[in-house]
Scaffold this active site. Structure first.
Site, PDB file in Angstrom:
ATOM      1  N   THR A   1      87.773 -11.588 -46.891  1.00 21.93           N
ATOM      2  CA  THR A   1      86.374 -11.312 -46.579  1.00 21.93           C
ATOM      3  C   THR A   1      85.580 -11.550 -47.867  1.00 21.93           C
ATOM      4  O   THR A   1      86.150 -12.001 -48.879  1.00 21.93           O
ATOM      5  CB  THR A   1      86.199  -9.903 -45.979  1.00 21.93           C
TER       6      THR A   1
ATOM      7  N   LYS B   1      92.494   3.468 -41.502  1.00 24.43           N
ATOM      8  CA  LYS B   1      91.676   4.189 -42.491  1.00 24.43           C
ATOM      9  C   LYS B   1      90.700   5.151 -41.825  1.00 24.43           C
ATOM     10  O   LYS B   1      90.464   6.240 -42.335  1.00 24.43           O
ATOM     11  CB  LYS B   1      90.886   3.197 -43.357  1.00 24.43           C
TER      12      LYS B   1
ATOM     13  N   ASP C   1      92.717  -2.717 -41.214  1.00 25.81           N
ATOM     14  CA  ASP C   1      93.230  -2.068 -39.994  1.00 25.81           C
ATOM     15  C   ASP C   1      94.413  -1.154 -40.269  1.00 25.81           C
ATOM     16  O   ASP C   1      95.317  -1.033 -39.444  1.00 25.81           O
ATOM     17  CB  ASP C   1      93.636  -3.115 -38.930  1.00 25.81           C
TER      18      ASP C   1
ATOM     19  N   LEU D   1     103.333   5.687 -37.917  1.00 24.01           N
ATOM     20  CA  LEU D   1     104.794   5.833 -37.991  1.00 24.01           C
ATOM     21  C   LEU D   1     105.384   5.775 -36.586  1.00 24.01           C
ATOM     22  O   LEU D   1     106.434   5.159 -36.361  1.00 24.01           O
ATOM     23  CB  LEU D   1     105.142   7.183 -38.658  1.00 24.01           C
ATOM     24  N   ASP D   2     104.688   6.386 -35.624  1.00 23.11           N
ATOM     25  CA  ASP D   2     105.185   6.446 -34.244  1.00 23.11           C
ATOM     26  C   ASP D   2     105.326   5.065 -33.604  1.00 23.11           C
ATOM     27  O   ASP D   2     106.053   4.922 -32.622  1.00 23.11           O
ATOM     28  CB  ASP D   2     104.283   7.354 -33.392  1.00 23.11           C
TER      29      ASP D   2
ATOM     30  N   ARG E   1      96.185  -8.324 -33.011  1.00 25.76           N
ATOM     31  CA  ARG E   1      96.539  -8.462 -34.434  1.00 25.76           C
ATOM     32  C   ARG E   1      97.914  -9.092 -34.579  1.00 25.76           C
ATOM     33  O   ARG E   1      98.794  -8.863 -33.750  1.00 25.76           O
ATOM     34  CB  ARG E   1      96.541  -7.089 -35.104  1.00 25.76           C
TER      35      ARG E   1
ATOM     36  N   ALA F   1      83.721  -4.544 -40.022  1.00 26.20           N
ATOM     37  CA  ALA F   1      84.687  -3.447 -39.980  1.00 26.20           C
ATOM     38  C   ALA F   1      84.539  -2.678 -38.676  1.00 26.20           C
ATOM     39  O   ALA F   1      83.483  -2.690 -38.054  1.00 26.20           O
ATOM     40  CB  ALA F   1      84.435  -2.503 -41.152  1.00 26.20           C
ATOM     41  N   GLY F   2      85.592  -2.020 -38.289  1.00 24.09           N
ATOM     42  CA  GLY F   2      85.521  -1.145 -37.120  1.00 24.09           C
ATOM     43  C   GLY F   2      86.433   0.029 -37.362  1.00 24.09           C
ATOM     44  O   GLY F   2      87.639  -0.131 -37.427  1.00 24.09           O
ATOM     45  N   HIS F   3      85.844   1.192 -37.572  1.00 30.97           N
ATOM     46  CA  HIS F   3      86.659   2.376 -37.810  1.00 30.97           C
ATOM     47  C   HIS F   3      86.719   3.215 -36.531  1.00 30.97           C
ATOM     48  O   HIS F   3      85.702   3.625 -36.002  1.00 30.97           O
ATOM     49  CB  HIS F   3      86.095   3.199 -38.970  1.00 30.97           C
TER      50      HIS F   3
ATOM     51  N   GLN G   1      88.096  -2.923 -44.593  1.00 28.22           N
ATOM     52  CA  GLN G   1      89.078  -4.015 -44.744  1.00 28.22           C
ATOM     53  C   GLN G   1      90.236  -3.538 -45.642  1.00 28.22           C
ATOM     54  O   GLN G   1      90.475  -2.342 -45.726  1.00 28.22           O
ATOM     55  CB  GLN G   1      88.421  -5.290 -45.277  1.00 28.22           C
TER      56      GLN G   1
END
Ligand code: IMP
Length: 422
Positions: free
Chosen positions: A238, A16, A13, A330-331, A303, A39-41, A223
């Site tokens: 995993t 990516k 997470d 970063l924000d 998370r 995974a979840g992009h 991952q």
């Protein structure tokens, strides 16, 4: 761009999906090499949000070829659903998606076993995504797996599936779980196999030919480093090699064809599921969750969050050979007066400058922090390095230096344009 491996430098997470999307612009082919639909992009194009689980996000860029490599475990029914979702959004899939013949399949008994094993583990559970990933890779290693090449051969698939369901139903019976119906699974998987057949090919040969023609290939990791089956916080990992080496074994592209490794890391740390997270901090978690951030793309789980951990990212730079760093989110730190960075671990008077292999030892580690002043202003609109507040630039430079790799990208929001190239 040459051939680039992109990996997560933390616990997954890392953002990516967005960096892959940005780098895809200068790639010809994007290859997924490990993991499955755990995974979840997430990619935002304009205001439209796309969440992809198996298909490389490169599919969203017209003309890019996308490969699901041999190292991936595929739930065919879920993959067909993903393809249909893209077709509905008028994304061109035919001619752009290639699926490896030798990728292994995730079957319903894998999902059921994943769930049953978690229940049995009780409070020691891994916190898996329950997508059947561990049992599917387990079958691959045990040489009892079914592959895409079997799925598209109806007679062989029927024969192998019968044997596998018989055996797995015995195991499920021992767990006290409901048996799997052969006829239901067979019908659903046969239908999925028919839909996927046109996309299936020998992707190793295809990638070799493309590389010989000089194609630029991006290998997208799923991952993150500390979820790697060998180099992660075992058993809270995993079941695939999420580190750079996995890109070679999971695609059949040789190590000497690879040109560089990009490591993606958040400006702080997150983790989903169980297992040690040395810099975990409830205040940061509350702050980020209140901002609507840090909920899992696959399971929607909140998370766990913590300060940036440079002991971990230094370790990631070592095992992946990270050349370039992309720092995301970063924000997320814009409103903090003081920002902490973990520069070492301590247990009593013993200092650790590396990540101990024993999870129980890692769980006991207390972070040693350095403090940085916050910039207390929005970085969201920054598009160039000089647009960033001086304190944000110092922070980024410090975390890259502590990690031991060159900072090349900073991301200040989910959209493509919210990206600063150095
Ligand atoms: P599994 O991959 O579903 O077996 O889950 C094993 C561990 O990896 C759990 O802690 C999951 O939360 C974690 N995990 C799996 N996939 C991802 C991902 O894409 N992002 C973050 N964590 C993941």
């Amino acid at each position: 761009m040459a051939n680039t491996i992109l990996v997560g430098a933390q616990w997954g997470d890392e953002g990516k999906g967005k960096i892959i999307d940005v780098l895809t612009e200068s790639a010809d082919i994007v290859v997924r090499t490990q993991g499955g639909n755990n995974a979840g992009h997430t990619v935002f194009i304009g205001k439209t949000k796309y969440v992809l689980h198996l298909i490389p996000s490169g599919i969203l860029r017209p003309g890019k070829k996308c490969v699901i490599g041999n190292g991936v475990v595929i739930d065919p029914v879920s993959l067909v659903g993903e393809i249909d979702g893209l077709l509905k959004a008028r994304v061109k899939v035919n001619g752009n998606l290639f699926i490896s013949e030798t990728a292994h399949l995730v079957l319903p008994y894998h999902r059921e076993l994943d769930e049953q094993r978690e229940i049995l583990k009780g409070k020691n559970k891994i916190g898996t995504t329950k997508r059947g990933i561990g049992p599917a890779y387990g079958d691959k290693a045990a040489r009892t797996g079914l592959r895409v090449i079997d799925l598209i051969n109806p007679a062989r698939f029927e024969q192998l599936l019968k044997i596998r369901i018989k055996e797995n139903n015995e195991v499920l019976k021992a767990f006290g779980a409901k048996p799997i119906s052969f006829s239901k699974v067979h019908a659903a998987y046969r239908a999925a196999g028919d839909r996927l057949r046109p996309f299936v090919t020998n992707t190793v040969v295809m990638l070799d030919q493309a590389a010989r023609r000089g194609a630029d290939i991006l290998f997208e990791g799923a991952q993150g480093t500390f979820l790697d089956i060998d180099h992660g916080t075992y058993p809270f990992v995993t079941s695939s090699n999420t580190t750079a080496g996995g890109a070679c074994t999971g695609s059949g592209v040789a190590p000497n064809r690879m040109d560089s490794v990009v490591g993606v890391m958040k400006a702080y740390t997150t983790r989903v599921g169980e297992g040690p997270l040395p810099t975990e901090n409830a205040e940061i978690a509350d702050m980020l969750h209140a901002m609507g951030r840090e909920f899992g793309a696959t399971t929607g789980r909140a998370r766990r969050c913590g300060w940036f951990d440079s002991v971990a990212t230094r370790h990631a730079a070592m095992v992946n050979g990270i050349d370039e760093l992309a720092v995301t989110n970063l924000d997320g730190l814009d409103t903090l007066e003081t920002i902490k960075v973990c520069v070492g671990y301590r247990i009593g008077t013993t200092r650790y400058d590396y990540v101990p292999n024993d999870v129980e030892t890692l769980a006991k580690c207390e972070p040693i922090y350095a403090e940085f002043p916050g910039w207390l202003q929005s970085t969201h609109k920054a598009r160039k390095w000089k647009d960033l507040p001086a304190k944000a630039r110092s922070y980024l430079k410090a975390i890259a230096e502590l990690t031991g790799a060159k900072l090349t990208i900073a991301s200040v929001g989910p959209a493509r344009e919210e990206t600063i190239f150095l």
